[in-house]
Design an enzyme around this catalytic site. Structure first.
Site, mmCIF file in Angstrom:
data_model
loop_
_atom_site.group_PDB
_atom_site.id
_atom_site.type_symbol
_atom_site.label_atom_id
_atom_site.label_comp_id
_atom_site.label_asym_id
_atom_site.label_seq_id
_atom_site.Cartn_x
_atom_site.Cartn_y
_atom_site.Cartn_z
ATOM 1 N N HIS A 186 -48.952 -25.988 25.019
ATOM 2 C CA HIS A 186 -47.593 -26.446 25.334
ATOM 3 C C HIS A 186 -47.359 -27.872 24.826
ATOM 4 O O HIS A 186 -46.544 -28.610 25.384
ATOM 5 C CB HIS A 186 -47.318 -26.386 26.842
ATOM 6 C CG HIS A 186 -47.525 -25.044 27.454
ATOM 7 N ND1 HIS A 186 -46.543 -24.090 27.525
ATOM 8 C CD2 HIS A 186 -48.638 -24.483 28.007
ATOM 9 C CE1 HIS A 186 -47.017 -22.999 28.111
ATOM 10 N NE2 HIS A 186 -48.292 -23.211 28.405
ATOM 11 N N SER A 316 -42.538 -41.932 -0.066
ATOM 12 C CA SER A 316 -41.189 -42.423 0.217
ATOM 13 C C SER A 316 -40.680 -43.276 -0.924
ATOM 14 O O SER A 316 -41.437 -44.020 -1.549
ATOM 15 C CB SER A 316 -41.185 -43.233 1.515
ATOM 16 O OG SER A 316 -39.929 -43.833 1.730
ATOM 17 N N LYS A 322 -46.120 -45.398 2.194
ATOM 18 C CA LYS A 322 -46.034 -44.198 3.022
ATOM 19 C C LYS A 322 -46.554 -42.979 2.248
ATOM 20 O O LYS A 322 -46.215 -42.767 1.092
ATOM 21 C CB LYS A 322 -44.586 -43.961 3.445
ATOM 22 C CG LYS A 322 -44.413 -42.929 4.558
ATOM 23 C CD LYS A 322 -42.961 -42.957 5.055
ATOM 24 C CE LYS A 322 -42.787 -42.113 6.303
ATOM 25 N NZ LYS A 322 -42.996 -40.689 6.053
ATOM 26 N N GLU A 329 -45.774 -29.278 3.940
ATOM 27 C CA GLU A 329 -44.335 -29.026 3.865
ATOM 28 C C GLU A 329 -44.031 -27.935 2.845
ATOM 29 O O GLU A 329 -43.167 -27.078 3.069
ATOM 30 C CB GLU A 329 -43.613 -30.326 3.528
ATOM 31 C CG GLU A 329 -43.698 -31.355 4.656
ATOM 32 C CD GLU A 329 -43.292 -32.753 4.224
ATOM 33 O OE1 GLU A 329 -42.866 -32.922 3.052
ATOM 34 O OE2 GLU A 329 -43.410 -33.681 5.045
#
Length: 461
Positions: A186, A316, A322, A329
């Protein structure tokens, strides 16, 4: 542009002189300028396997001369070599039976076969319908070519990629078997687990998908050939379907058989639906694996950061330094596309009216796309991400030691309610679990040390 004149039952039409297709292909090319999705070349190769086998079968049955058989076989082998790909220009969005693509293959085979006969000083000539398409209909040839293409692509592309990623996860599972971390359910802290155990869950997903894929692809071995127009086999010898399946098997190495019910084979594509259902299941598992990896690698300083993954490119255009989980993805987008394709395949397969389903090209297109996306996606994810997964043990240990769910090990000794009080007190007052347990008086320090052992909790049996 230099042209030549070809004709069909509609009359004459100009065709580019340097192209091998004929009148019906040219009409389709002009009548269906829809989208950019070309009929997959693998379907063309499936047709070439079929036309090759059909020529040999028709020769065996006394319906085709040896010279014509040899010429057609030669032309089909040229197609299968990849040398003639430019001569198959049609798009997916055409007649739902795939008639134009069937005729595209018939016309190209006929053209090349006639060149072969001319080179061999033969007086015979090959007609696209009367010879190349002899004993066949588009209604039984397209689903046959579809099954041949699908089976081959599953065998040669999808299954190797699946095994590759599965084996990498198995290596990580074994390598990280001694690392104990906090489990999560959860999205909340749970009892401890080994990092190797967590990865074993991912690996077993792929094991199960491999098994399901092996089962579902067996149904694709059934071929519609021999059913001709409506499943009755009109204009084909009773032995034609079995012979064609035999010769396709002989040339591909796969055990294809002629479907025992051709009426089903022409109007229903539930076998492809089942295959794609397995692809959807695989997509769902890959979605879960990729999401777990990117969550576990989140950070580097304000996320979970329990594992590191390879840094492949800047992440980025505005934030210097970054780096993003781009492979994860990519794989999740692949999974979403495959799930969408499954909806198309399922709905299109339900649309068989009377003796024929006329959604065959879109069923084929989406299923092949799913196979390629999954195969390429798994291979790329494996090579650029999975092989480089490494644990960040300092963070793993910190999360484990801070977790209040280690209190679960006290349940058998002091009961659920007292254990819950210890956890709540620790959380509310900012105490360690050990400090809270001792302050409540429910356990001594010695008992706590004896009972709270993460290494025992990950392997309680």
């Amino acid at each position: 542009m230099s042209v030549r004149i070809e004709h069909d039952t509609f009359g004459e039409i100009e065709v580019p002189a340097d192209k091998y297709w004929g009148a019906q292909t040219e009409r389709s090319k002009r009548n269906f300028p829809v989208g950019k999705e070309r009929m997959p070349i693998e379907v063309v190769y499936g047709f070439a396997q079929l036309k090759r086998a059909a020529a040999i079968a028709n020769f065996d049955l006394g319906k085709l001369s040896e010279a014509k058989k040899d010429a057609i076989v030669y032309a089909c082998d040229q197609i299968l070599s990849g040398e003639l790909d430019e001569h198959f220009p049609l798009v997916v969005w055409q007649t739902g039976s795939g008639t134009q693509s069937n005729m595209n293959v018939n016309e190209v085979v006929s053209y090349v076969a006639n060149m072969y006969l001319k080179d061999h000083q033969s007086d015979e000539s090959i007609h696209p319908n009367d010879d190349v398409n002899k004993s066949q209909s588009s209604n039984d040839t397209f689903p046959t070519a579809m099954h041949v293409a699908l089976y081959q692509e599953v065998e040669t592309k999808l299954e190797p990629a699946l095994k590759l990623l599965r084996n990498t996860l198995k290596e990580k599972e074994d390598k990280f078997d001694s690392i104990i971390k906090i489990g999560r359910t959860h999205l909340q802290d749970a009892t401890p687990i080994k990092l190797g155990q967590e990865i074993s869950g991912w690996r077993y997903m792929l094991d199960r998908c491999e098994t399901m894929l092996s089962e579902s692809k067996k149904h694709i071995l059934n071929l519609a050939i021999g059913g001709t127009a409506v499943g009755t086999g009109i204009n084909a010898h009773p032995e034609f379907g079995d012979k064609v399946a035999h010769y396709i098997s002989e040339n591909t190495g796969y055990p294809f058989v002629s479907s025992e019910n051709k009426f089903h084979a022409l109007t229903a594509h539930d076998e492809v639906v089942q295959l794609h259902g397995t692809l959807k299941a695989l997509a769902g598992d890959l979605m879960k694996i990729a999401n777990d990896v990117r969550w576990l690698a989140s950070g580097p300083r304000a996320g979970l950061a329990e594992i590191s993954i390879p840094e492949n490119e800047p992440g980025s255009s505005i934030m210097p330094g970054k780096v993003n989980p781009t492979q994860c993805e990519m794989l999740t987008m692949v999974a979403v596309q495959v799930m969408g394709n499954d909806t198309v395949v399922g709905f299109a397969s339900s649309q068989g009216n009377f003796e024929l389903n006329v959604y065959k090209p879109v069923i084929m297109h989406n299923t092949l796309q799913s196979i390629y996306l999954l195969a390429d996606g798994m291979e790329t994810f494996n090579n650029n991400c999975a092989v480089g997964i490494e644990p960040i043990e300092e963070n793993i240990d910190n999360y484990l030691n801070q977790s209040l769910m280690l209190v679960t090990a006290l349940n058998p000794h002091i009961g659920y309610e007292k254990a819950a009080q210890i956890a709540k007190k620790a959380h509310k007052e900012g105490l360690t679990l050990k400090e809270s347990a001792i302050q409540t008086g429910y356990v001594t320090e010695e008992q706590f040390e004896a009972w709270i052992k993460p290494e025992d909790m990950v392997d309680p049996h």
